[in-house]
Write a protein that holds these residues in place. Sequence first.
Motif, PDB file in Angstrom:
ATOM      1  N   VAL A  40      14.348 -16.703   6.838  1.00 22.65           N
ATOM      2  CA  VAL A  40      13.662 -15.474   6.400  1.00 22.65           C
ATOM      3  C   VAL A  40      14.754 -14.325   6.080  1.00 22.65           C
ATOM      4  O   VAL A  40      14.902 -13.679   5.206  1.00 22.65           O
ATOM      5  N   GLY A  41      15.654 -14.029   7.076  1.00 23.72           N
ATOM      6  CA  GLY A  41      16.734 -13.131   6.584  1.00 23.72           C
ATOM      7  C   GLY A  41      17.772 -13.427   5.466  1.00 23.72           C
ATOM      8  O   GLY A  41      18.002 -12.713   4.605  1.00 23.72           O
ATOM      9  N   GLY A  42      18.013 -14.846   5.266  1.00 25.41           N
ATOM     10  CA  GLY A  42      18.862 -15.139   4.334  1.00 25.41           C
ATOM     11  C   GLY A  42      18.105 -15.139   2.853  1.00 25.41           C
ATOM     12  O   GLY A  42      18.454 -14.448   1.909  1.00 25.41           O
ATOM     13  N   VAL A  43      16.585 -15.247   3.073  1.00 24.58           N
ATOM     14  CA  VAL A  43      15.993 -15.259   1.749  1.00 24.58           C
ATOM     15  C   VAL A  43      15.713 -13.796   1.383  1.00 24.58           C
ATOM     16  O   VAL A  43      15.978 -13.489   0.188  1.00 24.58           O
ATOM     17  N   THR A  44      15.622 -13.183   2.377  1.00 22.00           N
ATOM     18  CA  THR A  44      15.482 -11.632   2.196  1.00 22.00           C
ATOM     19  C   THR A  44      17.017 -11.138   1.567  1.00 22.00           C
ATOM     20  O   THR A  44      16.793 -10.373   0.646  1.00 22.00           O
ATOM     21  N   GLY A  45      17.907 -11.573   2.142  1.00 29.56           N
ATOM     22  CA  GLY A  45      19.218 -11.082   1.836  1.00 29.56           C
ATOM     23  C   GLY A  45      19.581 -11.265   0.310  1.00 29.56           C
ATOM     24  O   GLY A  45      19.824 -10.306  -0.444  1.00 29.56           O
TER      25      GLY A  45
ATOM     26  N   LEU B 221      20.197  -9.425  -5.204  1.00 28.45           N
ATOM     27  CA  LEU B 221      19.900  -9.535  -6.817  1.00 28.45           C
ATOM     28  C   LEU B 221      18.987  -8.393  -7.247  1.00 28.45           C
ATOM     29  O   LEU B 221      19.255  -7.895  -8.303  1.00 28.45           O
ATOM     30  N   LEU B 222      18.230  -7.850  -6.348  1.00 32.87           N
ATOM     31  CA  LEU B 222      17.203  -6.605  -6.924  1.00 32.87           C
ATOM     32  C   LEU B 222      17.881  -5.489  -6.804  1.00 32.87           C
ATOM     33  O   LEU B 222      18.023  -4.652  -7.918  1.00 32.87           O
ATOM     34  N   LEU B 223      18.821  -5.164  -6.014  1.00 33.28           N
ATOM     35  CA  LEU B 223      19.608  -4.186  -5.805  1.00 33.28           C
ATOM     36  C   LEU B 223      20.466  -4.006  -7.157  1.00 33.28           C
ATOM     37  O   LEU B 223      20.479  -2.793  -7.812  1.00 33.28           O
ATOM     38  N   THR B 224      21.209  -5.045  -7.416  1.00 33.14           N
ATOM     39  CA  THR B 224      22.248  -4.839  -8.347  1.00 33.14           C
ATOM     40  C   THR B 224      21.306  -4.946  -9.631  1.00 33.14           C
ATOM     41  O   THR B 224      21.555  -3.987 -10.597  1.00 33.14           O
ATOM     42  N   SER B 225      20.533  -5.783  -9.824  1.00 31.11           N
ATOM     43  CA  SER B 225      19.887  -5.809 -11.297  1.00 31.11           C
ATOM     44  C   SER B 225      19.011  -4.849 -11.680  1.00 31.11           C
ATOM     45  O   SER B 225      18.838  -4.236 -12.670  1.00 31.11           O
ATOM     46  N   LEU B 226      18.158  -4.112 -10.609  1.00 33.74           N
ATOM     47  CA  LEU B 226      17.124  -3.161 -10.919  1.00 33.74           C
ATOM     48  C   LEU B 226      18.013  -1.888 -11.043  1.00 33.74           C
ATOM     49  O   LEU B 226      17.575  -1.258 -11.995  1.00 33.74           O
ATOM     50  N   THR B 227      18.930  -1.641 -10.437  1.00 27.87           N
ATOM     51  CA  THR B 227      19.771  -0.296 -10.646  1.00 27.87           C
ATOM     52  C   THR B 227      20.296  -0.558 -11.971  1.00 27.87           C
ATOM     53  O   THR B 227      20.306   0.598 -12.568  1.00 27.87           O
TER      54      THR B 227
ATOM     55  N   THR C 180      23.012 -12.005   1.680  1.00 25.08           N
ATOM     56  CA  THR C 180      22.531 -13.342   2.241  1.00 25.08           C
ATOM     57  C   THR C 180      22.962 -13.199   3.664  1.00 25.08           C
ATOM     58  O   THR C 180      22.343 -13.453   4.653  1.00 25.08           O
ATOM     59  N   ILE C 181      24.512 -13.389   3.724  1.00 22.99           N
ATOM     60  CA  ILE C 181      25.081 -13.440   5.061  1.00 22.99           C
ATOM     61  C   ILE C 181      24.558 -12.251   6.096  1.00 22.99           C
ATOM     62  O   ILE C 181      24.481 -12.632   7.202  1.00 22.99           O
ATOM     63  N   LEU C 182      24.662 -11.056   5.501  1.00 24.65           N
ATOM     64  CA  LEU C 182      24.360 -10.051   6.389  1.00 24.65           C
ATOM     65  C   LEU C 182      23.031  -9.846   7.042  1.00 24.65           C
ATOM     66  O   LEU C 182      22.731  -9.609   7.835  1.00 24.65           O
TER      67      LEU C 182
ATOM     68  N   LEU D 130      21.765 -10.499  10.820  1.00 18.79           N
ATOM     69  CA  LEU D 130      21.071  -9.386  11.358  1.00 18.79           C
ATOM     70  C   LEU D 130      19.534  -9.759  11.728  1.00 18.79           C
ATOM     71  O   LEU D 130      19.389  -9.535  12.848  1.00 18.79           O
ATOM     72  N   PHE D 131      19.151 -10.615  10.966  1.00 20.19           N
ATOM     73  CA  PHE D 131      17.752 -11.113  11.071  1.00 20.19           C
ATOM     74  C   PHE D 131      17.959 -12.050  12.425  1.00 20.19           C
ATOM     75  O   PHE D 131      17.066 -12.122  13.348  1.00 20.19           O
ATOM     76  N   THR D 132      18.809 -13.052  12.386  1.00 18.62           N
ATOM     77  CA  THR D 132      19.247 -14.011  13.338  1.00 18.62           C
ATOM     78  C   THR D 132      19.372 -13.215  14.977  1.00 18.62           C
ATOM     79  O   THR D 132      18.804 -13.475  16.105  1.00 18.62           O
ATOM     80  N   LEU D 133      20.050 -12.075  14.885  1.00 20.62           N
ATOM     81  CA  LEU D 133      20.276 -10.853  16.096  1.00 20.62           C
ATOM     82  C   LEU D 133      18.899 -10.491  16.519  1.00 20.62           C
ATOM     83  O   LEU D 133      18.301 -10.704  17.752  1.00 20.62           O
ATOM     84  N   ALA D 134      17.923 -10.000  15.680  1.00 20.89           N
ATOM     85  CA  ALA D 134      16.921  -9.681  15.998  1.00 20.89           C
ATOM     86  C   ALA D 134      16.088 -10.886  16.657  1.00 20.89           C
ATOM     87  O   ALA D 134      15.403 -10.519  17.612  1.00 20.89           O
TER      88      ALA D 134
END
Lengths: 189, 450, 451
Positions: free
Chosen positions: A68-73, A78-84, A112-114, A118-122
């Motif tokens: 889930v973390g990877g997919v979210t990442g 993608l959204l952060l870069t392209s939408l802005t 993705t990695i970040l 972080l999700f794995t840590l959670a």
Amino acid sequence: MSAAHAEVASGTRIKGIYAHLDCLLAGVEKLKEAGISGFQVLSPLPRHEILEVMYEGRPSPVRWWTLVGGVTGINTGLLLTSLTASQWPMINPGGKPVVALPPYAVIMFECTILFGALFTLAGLIVHCGLPGFGLDKSLQDPRVSDDKFGIAFLRASAKDLERIAAILSDTGAIEITRGDDTIYEVPNA
Amino acid sequence: MHESIDANRPDSYAAANRDIIRVLLKPNLGWAVLFIIATSMMLYGFWCEFQQLTWGLGIAGYNPPIMWGVYIVTFVFWVGIGHAGTLISAILFLVRSRWRTGVYRASEGMTVFAVMTALLFPVLHLGRAWQVYWFFPYPNQRYLWVNFKSPLMWDVFAISTYFTVSAVFFFIGLVPDLAVVRDHSTGLVKKIYAVLALGWHGTDRQWYHYMGAYGFFAALAAPLVLSVHSVVSWDFAMAVTAGWHSTIFPPYFVAGAIFSGCAMVITLLLPMTYAFKWHAYVNMWHFEHLAKMCLLTSGILTYAYGVEYFIGWYSQNAYEWGIFSWRATGEYAWAFWIMVFCNCVAPLPWYFRKVRTNPWALFIISIFVNIGMWFERFNIVISSLAHQFDPATHAYYRISPIEYGIMIGSFGWFGFWFLLFLQTLPAIAIAEIKEMIAPPVRGAAHVEAK
Amino acid sequence: MNAVRNNAQVDAAIDAVKGRQLPGTVKALAFAGIVWGIGAFGYGLTWDKKWTWGAFLVALVYTFAIAQGGVAFGVIMQGTQARWGRPLKRVAESFGFFLPVAWLLLVAFLIFGLPIYPWNPAYWGTPTPIAPHMVGAPASKEIWLNPLFFQVRTALAVGFLILLDFLFIRNSLGGDLVLAKQRLGDAAPSWWNFFIAGRTDGKAAGEAGLASNYTLVPFIGFTYAIVMSLIAFDLVMSLDPWWVSNMFGGWMFMSSLLIGFSTLAVFVTVGRDWLGLAGWVKPKTTHDLGRFMLAGTMFWAYTLYAQILPIYYTNVPEETSFLLTRLMLPQWGWLARTVAVLCFIAPFTILLSRGIKKMRYPFAGVALLSLTGFFLERSLLVLPSVYFGDTFPTVQFLVINVGIFAGFIGLFVLVVGGRLAQVPAVPVADPLLFDHPWDEHVHAFGSHHGH
């Protein structure tokens, strides 16, 4: 601590300490054969034998957190870069398309990695029950981080208590304590 | 071939606890001297940075067209040093290399501190260090937004991700060991370690999820480590600058990073092993493997240098060949040949077992490698800028005293953290060492090869 | 506590050699492939010589990669002292038996196929000028791309690598064959004697072989990197004489490893019963091999991206033409997208699954998918430089290219399978074939597992 001390309080908690891995495994197997569950195994290191007998090869659910973390990442990247970029289409250094995937792929990968990490840590924190400061006393034993193993029941039903004690002692536990008022000495101190 | 692998197997669980924790919180004279030296170097670096903040980047020896100087060189150097830790802890974990166990904690610590050091340099290089927050994409009232198409922005993401993930990986690995320290201490110290150990008690549930998560951290960190130095290399390769614009840069930079990182692990761990008498846990078996790793990556670097020259010549591009022939013969030839000697020639004696098991040879050659890898980055960054397309812009860059000072300060800063680490955290992974120790059993017949 | 050497299992692996032959259907298919290949080649020369020799080059580079990748697998196992892949080592190294055949085919290509290179004065078309067109540029192409120099150095360099490979295989296989001969006696094939060289002590021969191979590893590794890069730069990259990419050599030699590993995966899963590998190649072995393939797939994509990104980013015309032709022109773009799916997206996604790497046929299926992808990938590198039509000649591709490829694969299966049938399918003299002494499993006290 004295054996007498251990016998004083009889409660639902019971713990056996083992000095040998094969004895511990025998204890776990006997308990399972007797249909008794609801115990935790304590060990100073992750031995695959213990994990196999306790979890029978099922993978830890932490992997779903990673996924889930990877997919979210990747989507965040993608959204952060392209939408802005689409919001400021005029600012376009380098003459690349406004939404240019080859350079954004780097940001997407890092996100993705970040997020995966972080999700794995959670997930680890949630599933391990960390921070476990409030863990039951019977699960705490300073010898277990040294060289001893243990089997601990948080809430053994009263009718099973004697059978459990018998199994622990038969399989070679070097010490059996009941109740939660045990006070441990610090080893090697 | 190794004669007896069992010779490298430590004794018992309790002995591992005892031997590794023994050195914590016991500063001795040698440590204190090193710590004072490191701190002084660090403070000198602070002073130099203060000068630079006061007077501006002009005192840093920057002059057009050479606007990337020693700060960028040293930045890349420290990022590179920060690669061995994750390589050893993640990639070798995934391929189940046994020799990783003794050395991975110290190299992971080294990674975290090296990346902390590297993170300073973009800030120093800015000149106006107080504006560093402009790097980060968040809605603001300055009507500014970062350019995600810029390699420098990729670098911000890559390095900060790398720092976060390696710090998490480092800390997660530490948790069971912090529990050991907690259980072996008293008073306030115990309280502090108890908080750090997050209430770890070695229950099967904890170990089960821990092992699951650890594998995923490793699987995430392995591609990350490749990406980070690739992104650093793209800071250069994305430019139309002869000598920088090269497709081989990413793997070549990664190999160089692992090379310098492993050499740095040797440099740091070898004296430590002797000082702490840790021969049961870290010994020639480990150093031999590190040396072999250096030998392999040195080969990759030599290959990459060769390919760059070959393609520079074969491409028949006057600018490309111009920079490559100039690097080897021009004003910066000394830096080039130091690089070639230290990176391609100096590690070769490690091919012989006698040399790579000799502590002095190991130590001295590892220093050569560290020097060589700094010069590799110097050679790439400076020479390409000093010798661009228009001969009228050709220039020569001299390192200014302030830059020397900040560079020295960076070594002090790194040493400061590393020495603190040695005193406060187990520098060998106790739980993993225990995995190598034969488990205590009552009946010998109950053990068999898996 | 040391790993128990299971002699019955070793003996069975040796005994299985007696009378083992390539199964009839496989042989028939291989022959059919060869016949198709020869026919396709003949037809191709009448249709378009450049296209056909291009197809030949693709098949040659590809099968050479398999053979070389197999040996490289053995070299990696040897260099890292890894145990997990030991049961696969013999099968992998046996791919090397194809190398001399590949060398002969290479020489044939160098003699007859060289006019597909536009720098060649004998080019089938109008040669591209290769004289320097910039002041101060070295006249390197006239030297490096001189046909005679090209032919001689390629044949010699590849021959040298093959010699090293053979030294390695001989050391590795020698001990096994001495050990096997001790058991089989006169039932052993006579060609073994070349490898046995009069030795009788299998254990000693095995250890000596491994020790000398251990010193050989760095030399083979470095030679492999250089010669495979040379193949990439010379045989493939110079088809477009003005295009350069430093990464190209490394990219191709790493993907050659992946091609070798994937072929290995197919051999040990599909051929498991024939080779009697069931007791050796366990689900965890293919799991590990699958993880290597996953890593190889990711590395391929990474090094490809490392080439595309700077070229895309800086947009220098002399660099972009090569990519634009392959990615943007309609006759090639679909192939590029197929390659992206078959070489990376599909195998990467599927191999992430832990289960599939442990399943016999699904795992072979992923390997085949990736192998197909790499055939198309090599074709995509070569064909746009030898064929300039506006449309993709689908029929000719299916008949000529696939046919020539099938011929090479048939030849490979015949040569390698024939040898593999006659040797023990696992490295029986290798002490690392057995589990690590530290890999112990503790059983519950009082249980009956212990013995």
